[in-house]
Design a protein around this motif. Structure first.
Motif, PDB file in Angstrom:
ATOM      1  N   SER A 121      69.698   4.463 -75.459  1.00  0.00           N
ATOM      2  CA  SER A 121      68.626   4.823 -74.528  1.00  0.00           C
ATOM      3  C   SER A 121      68.625   3.917 -73.305  1.00  0.00           C
ATOM      4  CB  SER A 121      67.265   4.733 -75.223  1.00  0.00           C
ATOM      5  OG  SER A 121      66.963   3.387 -75.573  1.00  0.00           O
ATOM      6  N   ILE A 122      69.379   2.821 -73.388  1.00  0.00           N
ATOM      7  CA  ILE A 122      69.468   1.884 -72.259  1.00  0.00           C
ATOM      8  C   ILE A 122      70.746   2.132 -71.461  1.00  0.00           C
ATOM      9  CG2 ILE A 122      69.592  -0.552 -71.618  1.00  0.00           C
ATOM     10  CD1 ILE A 122      68.029  -1.177 -74.173  1.00  0.00           C
ATOM     11  N   VAL A 123      71.887   2.253 -72.163  1.00  0.00           N
ATOM     12  CA  VAL A 123      73.152   2.548 -71.479  1.00  0.00           C
ATOM     13  C   VAL A 123      73.120   3.995 -70.990  1.00  0.00           C
ATOM     14  CG1 VAL A 123      75.657   2.712 -71.752  1.00  0.00           C
ATOM     15  CG2 VAL A 123      74.396   0.853 -72.852  1.00  0.00           C
ATOM     16  N   ASP A 124      73.561   4.201 -69.746  1.00  0.00           N
ATOM     17  CA  ASP A 124      73.513   5.544 -69.164  1.00  0.00           C
ATOM     18  C   ASP A 124      74.445   6.498 -69.905  1.00  0.00           C
ATOM     19  OD1 ASP A 124      72.506   7.164 -66.772  1.00  0.00           O
ATOM     20  OD2 ASP A 124      74.667   7.473 -66.634  1.00  0.00           O
ATOM     21  N   LEU A 125      74.076   7.770 -69.906  1.00  0.00           N
ATOM     22  CA  LEU A 125      74.836   8.810 -70.603  1.00  0.00           C
ATOM     23  C   LEU A 125      76.300   8.821 -70.177  1.00  0.00           C
ATOM     24  CD1 LEU A 125      74.844  11.300 -72.484  1.00  0.00           C
ATOM     25  CD2 LEU A 125      74.201  12.681 -70.501  1.00  0.00           C
ATOM     26  N   SER A 126      76.569   8.518 -68.921  1.00  0.00           N
ATOM     27  CA  SER A 126      77.943   8.541 -68.416  1.00  0.00           C
ATOM     28  C   SER A 126      78.805   7.461 -69.048  1.00  0.00           C
ATOM     29  CB  SER A 126      77.946   8.365 -66.892  1.00  0.00           C
ATOM     30  OG  SER A 126      77.359   7.118 -66.522  1.00  0.00           O
ATOM     31  N   ASN A 127      78.188   6.443 -69.662  1.00  0.00           N
ATOM     32  CA  ASN A 127      78.936   5.332 -70.281  1.00  0.00           C
ATOM     33  C   ASN A 127      78.926   5.385 -71.802  1.00  0.00           C
ATOM     34  OD1 ASN A 127      78.345   2.576 -67.920  1.00  0.00           O
ATOM     35  ND2 ASN A 127      79.363   4.527 -67.682  1.00  0.00           N
TER      36      ASN A 127
END
Length: 487
Positions: A188-194
């Motif tokens: 939920s912290i790291v962006d979906l793209s990563n």
């Protein structure tokens, strides 16, 4: 008790490994076994006189027993408690004392049955464990206090769930308190793209491999996005396997790099535009001049038309090379290519031009096919450009050598001429828009060649000695022999 019960009791009493005693309700020691004598540190006769330390112990036992309102029969729910006791030598013992009441056959209480067990070692171990636990808690507190002082973001996770974040981490994601992030998933912290980067790192950790540093795009609680760079290490946190990540906010650094790249692009575009304007303005000036001459001339002049046509062709040539440079792979599909077969075709194509200039192309190639992945037409253009450059650098005849060397993973193709060569300054300037060492060149040919080689995952290098010659070396990654090939 019945006679056989008394006999059985006496035998067990005498030979027990723990201290046992019968004590009257007034605290008098009536009977005891040898294990109790050894435990208390007195021999049998000394216990008869009841030393002060033994009397104190018996008095404490009686007081404890009297506090208990009632006792069940022997063997059922005895009253237990622990008592410190000093032996005559001064040694401190921790005794576990169990008190039961022995009754007669009519159920009337007769005396206390007391068992003594030495729990000193167990208590020492418990004390040591408590000290270790206290030390660990103090170390944990010191550790967390140290993390709080760090200016970098620190996050501790267990199975991808946040267990701790220091003040710098809370500030980074704009959290007002630790409660806002505790229990949150890193996804939920790291962006979906990563997500793929995050998953690959988890898999590497679980397989026992290190994963090095990483850069993530993260989502802050206020909706802002930031870039962080850091690393993760396995640790033990609160007795469980965990991971500690230490990260630095590089958002501003990334922004500055993007600005520099954009500035460099604009600078390159400016240089390219200036070069295009210069290269096209010259033929346009010539065309304009001869058009005026044609208007003022009373008759047509074929010579004027020829010059105008040649200048228009030069403009077309410049524009075509710019188009190739801007879109080197838009109309072609990469396939497996036999490099030796491709070089043979290029050599055959260029042999005619070489003969007109009194030049020889001498290929020195391997016997077995060399397979690479690429677009055959573009790769032909690379080696045609290199051979043309070699020919134009040799005005007095000579040889051009093509050498092919291979390693386990790549092939190196060298085109070596015996021409005028280049200085270090000229080599450094290669690849700049419209820089050329030839009178009729545009300087775009080498840029196109570089682009094609780089788009094929390769590299190109230049070595030159003035008045001796130049060698261009193209390095390309090899592949296994395929079932279907381009050539």
């Amino acid at each position: 008790m019945r006679p056989y019960e008394l006999h059985s009791f006496d035998f067990a009493f005498t030979h027990a490994v723990i201290g046992m005693a019968l004590v009257s309700f007034d605290g008098t020691l009536l009977k005891w076994n040898s294990a109790l004598s050894a435990l208390l540190g007195y021999d049998h006769s000394e216990l008869l006189t009841s030393s002060s330390s033994v009397r104190t112990l018996l008095s404490q036992i009686r007081e404890i027993a009297e506090l208990e309102e009632s006792f069940s029969s022997f063997n059922i729910h005895p009253h237990r408690y622990q008592q410190d006791y000093y032996k005559p030598t001064g040694q401190l013992l921790c005794l576990e004392i169990s008190i039961s009441i022995i009754s007669d056959t009519n159920g009337a209480p007769q005396y206390y049955f007391i068992q003594f067990e030495n729990k000193t070692i167990i208590k020492q171990i418990e004390t040591q464990l408590q000290e270790v636990e206290t030390n660990l808690l103090e170390k944990d507190d010191s550790f967390l206090q140290l993390l709080e002082e760090l200016p970098l973001t620190v996050v501790i996770t267990i199975n991808g769930i946040v267990q701790y974040a220091n003040s710098a981490g809370l500030q980074l994601i704009h959290a007002e308190s630790l409660d806002q992030v505790l229990g949150s998933s890193t996804t939920s912290i790291v962006d979906l793209s990563n997500y793929q980067i995050l998953q690959e790192r988890r898999e590497r950790y679980h397989s026992g491999n290190t994963s090095g540093s990483v850069c993530y795009l993260i989502n802050c609680l206020n909706g802002q996005q930031k870039y962080v760079d850091g690393f993760t290490l396995p640790i033990i946190f609160n007795g469980s396997k965990a991971f500690i990540g230490i990260f630095k906010d590089i958002s501003q650094q990334m922004l500055e790099e993007e600005r520099l790249i954009q500035s460099e692009k604009l600078s390159t575009a400016g240089q390219l535009a200036a070069g295009i304007a210069h290269e096209i303005r010259n033929p346009l000036t010539a065309i304009n001049g001869f058009m005026k001459l044609l208007r003022s001339s009373e008759r047509m002049n074929d010579k004027y038309f020829f010059i105008i046509e040649s200048e228009l062709k030069r403009i077309e040539f410049i524009v075509n090379e710019l188009l190739v440079l801007s879109k080197p792979q838009t109309t072609h599909i990469s396939k497996p290519v036999d490099l030796l077969s491709l070089l043979e075709q290029v050599t055959t194509l260029m042999n005619g031009q070489a003969a007109l200039r009194n030049l020889k192309i001498l290929p020195v190639c391997a016997d077995q096919p060399i397979w690479i992945h690429g677009e055959a037409y573009q790769l032909k253009q690379v080696f045609i450009n290199l051979l043309k450059n070699a020919m134009e650098a040799m005005n007095n005849g000579g040889n051009i050598y093509i050498h092919v060397h291979t390693t386990e993973s790549e092939s190196r193709i060298s085109v070596q001429d015996e021409g005028c060569g280049m200085s270090e300054e000229q080599i450094k300037a290669l690849g700049k828009p419209f820089y050329t060492t030839k009178e009729s060149g545009t300087g775009l040919g080498f840029m196109i060649t570089q682009n094609i080689v780089h788009n094929h995952g390769g590299a190109i290098t230049v070595e030159s000695i003035p008045e001796q010659g130049t060698t261009f070396t193209v390095t390309l990654p090899m592949i296994l022999e395929p079932e279907e090939a381009a050539i």
